[in-house]
Design a protein around this motif. Structure first.
Motif, short mmCIF file in Angstrom:
data_model
loop_
_atom_site.label_atom_id
_atom_site.label_comp_id
_atom_site.label_asym_id
_atom_site.label_seq_id
_atom_site.Cartn_x
_atom_site.Cartn_y
_atom_site.Cartn_z
N LEU C 309 -5.94 -11.12 -10.19
CA LEU C 309 -6.06 -9.96 -11.07
C LEU C 309 -6.28 -8.67 -10.28
CD1 LEU C 309 -8.30 -11.31 -13.96
CD2 LEU C 309 -5.82 -11.08 -13.92
N ARG C 310 -6.62 -8.77 -9.03
CA ARG C 310 -6.91 -7.57 -8.24
C ARG C 310 -5.71 -7.24 -7.31
NH1 ARG C 310 -12.51 -6.53 -7.63
NH2 ARG C 310 -13.44 -6.76 -9.70
N LYS C 311 -5.74 -7.74 -6.09
CA LYS C 311 -4.61 -7.45 -5.20
C LYS C 311 -3.32 -8.04 -5.80
CE LYS C 311 -2.63 -5.98 -1.38
NZ LYS C 311 -2.17 -4.57 -1.36
N GLY C 312 -3.48 -9.02 -6.68
CA GLY C 312 -2.30 -9.56 -7.36
C GLY C 312 -1.91 -8.79 -8.61
N ALA C 313 -2.64 -7.76 -8.98
CA ALA C 313 -2.29 -6.98 -10.18
C ALA C 313 -2.97 -5.61 -10.16
CB ALA C 313 -2.65 -7.74 -11.46
N SER C 314 -4.21 -5.54 -10.66
CA SER C 314 -4.80 -4.24 -10.96
C SER C 314 -5.13 -3.41 -9.72
CB SER C 314 -6.06 -4.43 -11.80
OG SER C 314 -7.03 -5.17 -11.10
N SER C 315 -5.75 -4.02 -8.72
CA SER C 315 -6.15 -3.18 -7.58
C SER C 315 -4.91 -2.76 -6.80
CB SER C 315 -7.17 -3.87 -6.68
OG SER C 315 -6.60 -4.92 -5.97
N GLN C 316 -3.90 -3.61 -6.80
CA GLN C 316 -2.66 -3.19 -6.16
C GLN C 316 -2.03 -2.02 -6.93
OE1 GLN C 316 -0.28 -5.31 -3.43
NE2 GLN C 316 0.91 -5.97 -5.20
N GLY C 317 -2.12 -2.08 -8.25
CA GLY C 317 -1.62 -0.95 -9.05
C GLY C 317 -2.37 0.32 -8.71
N LEU C 318 -3.68 0.18 -8.51
CA LEU C 318 -4.48 1.37 -8.20
C LEU C 318 -4.17 1.88 -6.78
CD1 LEU C 318 -6.56 3.31 -9.32
CD2 LEU C 318 -8.36 1.75 -8.56
N GLN C 319 -3.90 0.96 -5.90
CA GLN C 319 -3.48 1.35 -4.54
C GLN C 319 -2.19 2.17 -4.62
OE1 GLN C 319 -3.13 -2.19 -2.17
NE2 GLN C 319 -2.71 -1.10 -0.25
N CYS C 320 -1.26 1.72 -5.45
CA CYS C 320 -0.03 2.48 -5.68
C CYS C 320 -0.35 3.86 -6.28
CB CYS C 320 0.90 1.72 -6.62
SG CYS C 320 1.64 0.25 -5.88
N PHE C 321 -1.27 3.87 -7.23
CA PHE C 321 -1.68 5.14 -7.84
C PHE C 321 -2.10 6.14 -6.77
CE2 PHE C 321 -5.04 7.90 -9.34
CZ PHE C 321 -4.56 8.39 -10.54
N ASN C 322 -2.95 5.64 -5.85
CA ASN C 322 -3.43 6.54 -4.80
C ASN C 322 -2.27 7.09 -3.97
OD1 ASN C 322 -6.17 6.45 -5.46
ND2 ASN C 322 -6.51 4.57 -4.27
N LEU C 323 -1.30 6.23 -3.70
CA LEU C 323 -0.12 6.68 -2.94
C LEU C 323 0.72 7.66 -3.76
CD1 LEU C 323 0.95 3.31 -1.30
CD2 LEU C 323 0.30 5.39 -0.07
N MET C 324 0.85 7.40 -5.04
CA MET C 324 1.67 8.26 -5.90
C MET C 324 1.11 9.68 -5.96
SD MET C 324 2.34 5.43 -8.88
CE MET C 324 3.36 6.35 -10.04
N TYR C 325 -0.23 9.79 -5.95
CA TYR C 325 -0.85 11.10 -6.10
C TYR C 325 -1.37 11.68 -4.78
CZ TYR C 325 -0.49 10.99 -11.15
OH TYR C 325 0.00 10.99 -12.42
N GLY C 326 -1.16 10.96 -3.70
CA GLY C 326 -1.58 11.51 -2.42
C GLY C 326 -3.06 11.39 -2.13
#
Lengths: 334, 334, 334, 334
Positions: C309-326
């Motif tokens: 649920l984390r690196k396999g889903a939500s935290s990975q999504g949040l990691q992407c979020f951080n990249l998307m917004y710099g």
């Protein structure tokens, strides 16, 4: 009562020993005469009016046969004593399994005290039935070897594997397989919610046993890659076996090879094509359940499951017992 | 860094100690200076670049405060040494909890080596906040007492219980409560699929602690009947508390008594009427969750749950820490 | 508050959605503006004072970005709507993962309604970071692909695998991976004490996704043999990966290859040689833990674990979020 | 074969139905003629060569007796049809348990369609043996009532309870008790690591059944306070019963009262004084295990455990069967 076979069980309070007691109580030709336990001496053996006795108080000659559910090393001592006294032996430890003292030294780090014990037949009836019949002593296989070898046997016997590719066994075992004495790795909190590989990279002692038996059937196979894992369940063992076929076989013919091969084996169930064997297909049963999944034309997944305490230990021992005494092989087992 | 409070943790590799490390690492005013462990000395303390040291190598003066997550008996020795050196103490064991050496002898079978330690305040902030503020040493309550006392407090404080009826606490705890050293009763196979009452019939040591604190609030209550059970889960503690009211109270008013009483307590959550507190309402949280169920006009079920390692041990210790140093009481806890 | 990024979560009451809510609440630059749920509409979103709303009541323009924790098929509809309205998208479903409508049709049996969505970058930062930076939409990988690809990447990137041998992935997942809606296969009694292989023989939809990404890195690798199992735990995913090396690599050099490769990746932990990654090395963490076991000179076991649920889903999504917004890539994640 | 009693089982694929099939296959005087299942119709009934049939295809006259493992409401319809056709009935649902249509309406919210069915004896042999013998229809008790009533019976029969004090039953059940159809509360992830009280405050339907049977024995007892909890295990039920004695009894005499009372009951085991009954003392057995703990002079804890699917359902039904047909009561049960 006088015509029953008198059985004594060493290590009767361990998990395999407890299971053996239960199974033997259902056998019409067995009378349990003693059960030893260092830790539980004085307490009642469940379902009986006997009490566990310390192993040093057991009079081995009171039994016609002893079952040894002892640690390796300890078993050899009692096995020797029993055979010298004319008492038969079913050893659930590793002390009668390997074929040579060299192999025993390699895998167990000990000089075998009585190398002649290694002449005992390997107690896997589906593969070695003729040698078990009537024998005085048998070394019952480990739980991982039983499950793996039954899962591989038809392909080995037909020399259908590519010798250039490894046989990969990803295995998962319930915690009873780790024994009853408390250790850090069997603490509830360490196991619960976890999955733990251990002795990875050909370090588990059963690697030697499995390869020894594989090579008796055929040398046309690659090395064994064996990874055991501790599962957060009490009982059950699954071996997920990945093999590469040689040109004599295609993956779509493997299922019928297995159903044919095991057609007359009451304690091996080959599931219908398309079904996957789950742990529960074997837990609390005396059989091995096997499913076959063709993956590519040359690669097959074989999922083989047993109850590690039953077909992986006690019920297999009892199956050997039936062969040793000429009873119906599945008496008290189905 | 220089203005942070330096904390050393004894028994830092046990389950409560591990939790305390994790919580303290999140606290902005704490610097962890050492963690001791006899079993894990030399290994890294998770999330830190410190290694566990053997307790005898800890230099107690390196710390401004020590947390003692040690067995009872051992804690008193270190507590004494710390206080003599001017180092403050949060004791998670039983050595600072009881009020008299007689009670300690009764429940722990030992003569207390330093009875003056028993003057330390009882570290349950929701009941004893004023005495914890600024203190040099605190005896943090056990997990069962915390959960039981928070579940009972509003009824005790209003003297609403029938003194002729017992207070019945049927409690269930996860296995971390039994500690990390492997024993037969914490073996995975013994716990899995099982539920085990233990020390039934007022034999559990926490009975003395709970009754001591109850009687400080009121003597108008019957005897405590306390039954702990070992649950097949890792964390969490539920106390199902059955009480009989006296004529000053009726069961339909108990819920509002609790919501009013705990309205300003951030670490006690009273669930809406009709909801039942489940273990998971508290697991991995720092609070106690309480539900109220009127059963008859005079009988009420109070279900009180905590994480036995958090509000039942480490986070309660940290709450005391905040009070001892004058920080916001819930700093690093919500 | 006005400079925070406004996020809406679709499917916020599912297991991945719940985790995403929790993680985002800790992120200093995110403000949660809505969470949708068909089943839990009207109830409070935990730790917030918002209530779940039915998805049809969500006003997508209220958000700067939406997270889609929806079933495949449903996600594409909302993603299209969001992008048309200028709202960014992190999709946790499969609708933005595959590269072609043909692949989507093959593995999901549906015509993709908006094939242009498939141009979104694959959201696995450790492999595809540059393409995720600043993007408007990302398709976050599945839990099995994340764990498998991170476990394989250094060997793929160095073209060290024997293309004539399969890549064998024996994977085990906790039950949260099967979603929150009750089904026969997620009933407690069916899972407890069991271990269940499913969709064996390249039938699992993640096979297509994993092979697609493997082949972007190199085509020098054999077919994927992928066997997922359902484990009797709530969270965690282990991929046991068996590979055969080509002559450019030997098994004893693989560990240093991995430690070097991942030296600067804060969310991938390579364990010391000799250690085996256990499920608990990743559960409730945001990282992937990897252990390397040389088995023979040419065969290596790689054990890769994540919290599904984390690196396999939500935290990975949040990691992407951080990249998307710099933002700092690990903001709110370590 | 012709002299065997032909049995049909309705609801044979549910958890209680499956257990009943297994038990009946071991009974020498039973021949299973059909098993119905709406969900599993067409699949094989385990251990047999019969397939489940839809209930509407069952020909009730093919059986001499039917076992009804159906939801309440549905059972009454089949029971009526069976009795009209001269076929005997063992009902495992609630439709034959309560004594009056008024009570049925109160607890189940339905008008009983055939109130005459409520004349069937209550199928708890240890309390109502004489009325079960030879009967045409029996309403087998629920799992909570069985475990509670056996735990209370000797004290009720001797009128030893204080009528001014409640009888408090804190009960914990495995998940099979909640049935096989998937629901949110039986999802693995919701149960795992949790403990959930439900229908607290006299809301559980078994309260009516337990009090009805208590009052047949004596009206000298206080109200029942009954709290069921869902345990994270598959099987087993523990009732922790807290009672207050009247002056005719003291707590130190309760254990001998129970051992005497149950001396001749093979399916009730009273543990030695000092032992505590654990869930595992009953799981997979056909008996009820009881331990007695004197707490104060007037308060006693009785811990009563059963396997909810066996003595709490199927094996109790079979025990009734033996009584109905005049077989040895424990035939196929010990």
């Amino acid at each position: 009562m006088s015509d029953k076979i008198r059985v004594g069980i060493y290590g009767a309070a361990g998990y395999a020993g407890q299971d053996m007691v239960e199974l033997m109580l259902r056998h019409p030709n067995i009378r349990l005469v003693f059960g030893t336990s260092s830790t539980d001496a004085g307490e009642f053996i469940p379902y009986t009016d006997l009490r566990y006795i310390p192993p040093e108080e057991a009079i081995i000659e009171d039994a016609d046969l002893v079952v040894l559910a002892l640690p390796h090393g300890a078993s050899a001592q009692v096995a020797k004593q029993a055979l010298d006294a004319g008492v038969r032996v079913i050893d659930l430890s590793a002390d009668l399994r390997l074929d040579t003292p060299e192999a025993y030294k390699t895998w167990y780090g000990l000089d075998h005290p009585y190398p002649e014990l290694l002449n005992a037949p390997y107690g896997l009836p589906e593969i070695n039935r003729d040698n078990i019949r009537g024998t005085l002593a048998v070394g019952a296989p480990g739980c991982y070897p039983t499950t793996t070898l039954l899962g591989l046997y038809p392909l080995l016997a037909t020399e259908a594997l590519d010798p250039g590719a490894p046989v990969i066994v990803d295995a998962k075992s319930g915690v009873t397989g780790a024994g009853r004495s408390p250790k850090a790795n069997t603490h509830f909190v360490e196991v619960y919610g976890n999955l733990t590989p251990y002795k990875t990279g050909r370090k588990h002692r059963h690697v030697g046993e499995i390869e020894q038996e594989m090579h008796k059937i055929t040398t046309q196979c690659g090395p064994l890659i064996f990874t055991p894992h501790l599962l957060p369940v009490a009982r059950g063992l699954m071996a997920s076996i990945y093999v590469t076929l040689n040109p004599t076989m295609t993956s779509d013919r493997v299922h019928s090879l297995y159903t044919n091969h095991y057609a007359d084996e009451p304690l091996v169930k080959v599931l219908p094509l398309g079904a996957d064997a789950t742990l529960r297909d074997a837990v609390l049963s005396n059989h091995c359940a096997i499913s076959i999944t063709p993956v590519t034309e040359t690669h097959v997944l074989i999922t083989s499951v047993t109850d590690n305490l039953r077909k992986g230990a006690s019920s297999q021992g009892l199956q050997c017992f039936n062969l040793m005494y000429g009873f119906e092989e599945t008496l008290a087992l189905i």
